[in-house]
Design a protein around this motif. Structure first.
Motif, PDB file in Angstrom:
ATOM      1  N   SER A  11       4.807  -5.508   0.171  1.00  0.00           N
ATOM      2  CA  SER A  11       5.346  -5.941  -1.121  1.00  0.00           C
ATOM      3  C   SER A  11       6.706  -6.623  -1.001  1.00  0.00           C
ATOM      4  O   SER A  11       7.135  -7.297  -1.928  1.00  0.00           O
ATOM      5  CB  SER A  11       5.444  -4.758  -2.078  1.00  0.00           C
ATOM      6  OG  SER A  11       6.198  -3.726  -1.488  1.00  0.00           O
ATOM      7  N   CYS A  20       4.512  -8.458  -7.494  1.00  0.00           N
ATOM      8  CA  CYS A  20       5.073  -7.269  -8.139  1.00  0.00           C
ATOM      9  C   CYS A  20       5.881  -7.645  -9.372  1.00  0.00           C
ATOM     10  O   CYS A  20       5.794  -6.976 -10.413  1.00  0.00           O
ATOM     11  CB  CYS A  20       5.927  -6.477  -7.159  1.00  0.00           C
ATOM     12  SG  CYS A  20       4.968  -5.684  -5.850  1.00  0.00           S
ATOM     13  N   SER A  24       4.028  -5.937 -12.520  1.00  0.00           N
ATOM     14  CA  SER A  24       4.447  -4.532 -12.529  1.00  0.00           C
ATOM     15  C   SER A  24       4.391  -3.906 -13.924  1.00  0.00           C
ATOM     16  O   SER A  24       4.259  -2.689 -14.035  1.00  0.00           O
ATOM     17  CB  SER A  24       5.842  -4.380 -11.925  1.00  0.00           C
ATOM     18  OG  SER A  24       6.779  -5.108 -12.666  1.00  0.00           O
ATOM     19  N   ILE A  29       1.782  -0.123  -9.816  1.00  0.00           N
ATOM     20  CA  ILE A  29       1.872  -0.632  -8.448  1.00  0.00           C
ATOM     21  C   ILE A  29       2.594   0.374  -7.561  1.00  0.00           C
ATOM     22  O   ILE A  29       3.666   0.869  -7.900  1.00  0.00           O
ATOM     23  CB  ILE A  29       2.583  -2.002  -8.410  1.00  0.00           C
ATOM     24  CG1 ILE A  29       1.793  -3.016  -9.218  1.00  0.00           C
ATOM     25  CG2 ILE A  29       2.766  -2.478  -6.967  1.00  0.00           C
ATOM     26  CD1 ILE A  29       2.445  -4.373  -9.343  1.00  0.00           C
ATOM     27  N   TYR A  30       1.977   0.653  -6.419  1.00  0.00           N
ATOM     28  CA  TYR A  30       2.576   1.481  -5.378  1.00  0.00           C
ATOM     29  C   TYR A  30       2.855   0.560  -4.202  1.00  0.00           C
ATOM     30  O   TYR A  30       1.951  -0.118  -3.713  1.00  0.00           O
ATOM     31  CB  TYR A  30       1.618   2.590  -4.934  1.00  0.00           C
ATOM     32  CG  TYR A  30       1.382   3.630  -5.995  1.00  0.00           C
ATOM     33  CD1 TYR A  30       2.100   4.816  -5.988  1.00  0.00           C
ATOM     34  CD2 TYR A  30       0.454   3.415  -6.999  1.00  0.00           C
ATOM     35  CE1 TYR A  30       1.891   5.770  -6.972  1.00  0.00           C
ATOM     36  CE2 TYR A  30       0.244   4.364  -7.985  1.00  0.00           C
ATOM     37  CZ  TYR A  30       0.963   5.538  -7.973  1.00  0.00           C
ATOM     38  OH  TYR A  30       0.760   6.476  -8.944  1.00  0.00           O
ATOM     39  N   SER A  31       4.102   0.505  -3.776  1.00  0.00           N
ATOM     40  CA  SER A  31       4.428  -0.338  -2.623  1.00  0.00           C
ATOM     41  C   SER A  31       4.544   0.537  -1.385  1.00  0.00           C
ATOM     42  O   SER A  31       5.049   1.658  -1.445  1.00  0.00           O
ATOM     43  CB  SER A  31       5.716  -1.124  -2.861  1.00  0.00           C
ATOM     44  OG  SER A  31       6.834  -0.263  -2.923  1.00  0.00           O
ATOM     45  N   VAL A  40       9.530  -2.028  -8.840  1.00  0.00           N
ATOM     46  CA  VAL A  40       8.423  -1.142  -8.463  1.00  0.00           C
ATOM     47  C   VAL A  40       9.004   0.245  -8.236  1.00  0.00           C
ATOM     48  O   VAL A  40       9.764   0.461  -7.296  1.00  0.00           O
ATOM     49  CB  VAL A  40       7.697  -1.653  -7.196  1.00  0.00           C
ATOM     50  CG1 VAL A  40       6.601  -0.689  -6.789  1.00  0.00           C
ATOM     51  CG2 VAL A  40       7.128  -3.045  -7.414  1.00  0.00           C
ATOM     52  N   HIS A  43       7.534   3.653  -4.619  1.00  0.00           N
ATOM     53  CA  HIS A  43       7.672   3.105  -3.266  1.00  0.00           C
ATOM     54  C   HIS A  43       7.458   4.208  -2.242  1.00  0.00           C
ATOM     55  O   HIS A  43       8.011   5.296  -2.355  1.00  0.00           O
ATOM     56  CB  HIS A  43       9.053   2.483  -3.069  1.00  0.00           C
ATOM     57  CG  HIS A  43       9.267   1.957  -1.689  1.00  0.00           C
ATOM     58  ND1 HIS A  43       8.644   0.830  -1.220  1.00  0.00           N
ATOM     59  CD2 HIS A  43      10.008   2.440  -0.662  1.00  0.00           C
ATOM     60  CE1 HIS A  43       9.007   0.623   0.045  1.00  0.00           C
ATOM     61  NE2 HIS A  43       9.835   1.585   0.404  1.00  0.00           N
TER      62      HIS A  43
END
Length: 129
Positions: A11, A20, A24, A29-31, A40, A43
Motif C-alpha cells: 500500500s 487507498c 478508504s 482497507i487493511y494495509s 488507512v 495497518h
C-alpha cells in the motif's frame, strides 16, 4: 452488511497510496507492509523479507490486492532471492493462508469487476500518477 474488506499488500507504493486514498472511505482497507499509509487505520507492520505475522492479519477478507515489489527489482542477478521471496513466495503464502478463510475464490474476477465498477475514479487516479 459491513464494508467490503480489502487486504492491500504494498500500500505504500505509488499505486497503492492512490488506491487507498480514493477508496478508504468506501472499503475497509487493511494495509500490510513496512510503511503506514495516511488514511488507512488498519495497518499491519511487516517486512516481506521476513515471516508474515499471520496472527495479526484479519481473519476474513473479501479481496486481496498484492502490489508489493522488491526494492532492487532492477538488479535481478544481485537480488534474485529478495525478488523471488517478495514477488512469489509471499504471494503464495498469503493465498494459502486465506484459501480456507473465506477469501472469495473468484478474487481476481472480483478485482476486475471492482476496477470496472470504479473505472472513472481509476482514470482520475492515473492522471495524478
Amino acid at each position: 452488511m459491513g464494508k467490503v474488506k480489502i487486504l492491500m499488500v504494498g500500500s505504500s507504493s505509488l499505486l497503492g497510496k492512490k488506491f487507498c486514498d480514493f477508496f478508504s472511505n468506501d472499503y475497509e482497507i487493511y494495509s500490510l507492509g513496512k510503511t503506514r499509509v495516511l488514511g488507512v487505520s488498519n495497518h499491519i507492520q511487516c517486512d516481506l523479507m521476513k515471516k508474515i505475522p499471520f496472527s495479526m492479519l484479519p481473519h476474513n477478507v473479501d479481496i486481496m490486492i498484492y502490489l508489493a515489489q522488491a526494492n532492487n527489482y532492477k538488479d535481478f542477478e544481485k537480488f534474485s532471492k529478495e525478488i523471488y521471496t517478495i514477488n512469489t513466495v509471499r504471494v503464495f503464502e498469503l493465498i494459502e493462508y486465506y484459501k480456507d478463510k473465506n477469501l472469495k475464490k473468484s478474487s481476481i474476477h472480483q478485482l476486475v469487476g471492482f476496477i470496472t465498477l470504479h473505472l472513472k475514479y481509476i482514470k482520475k487516479m492515473i492522471v495524478f500518477i
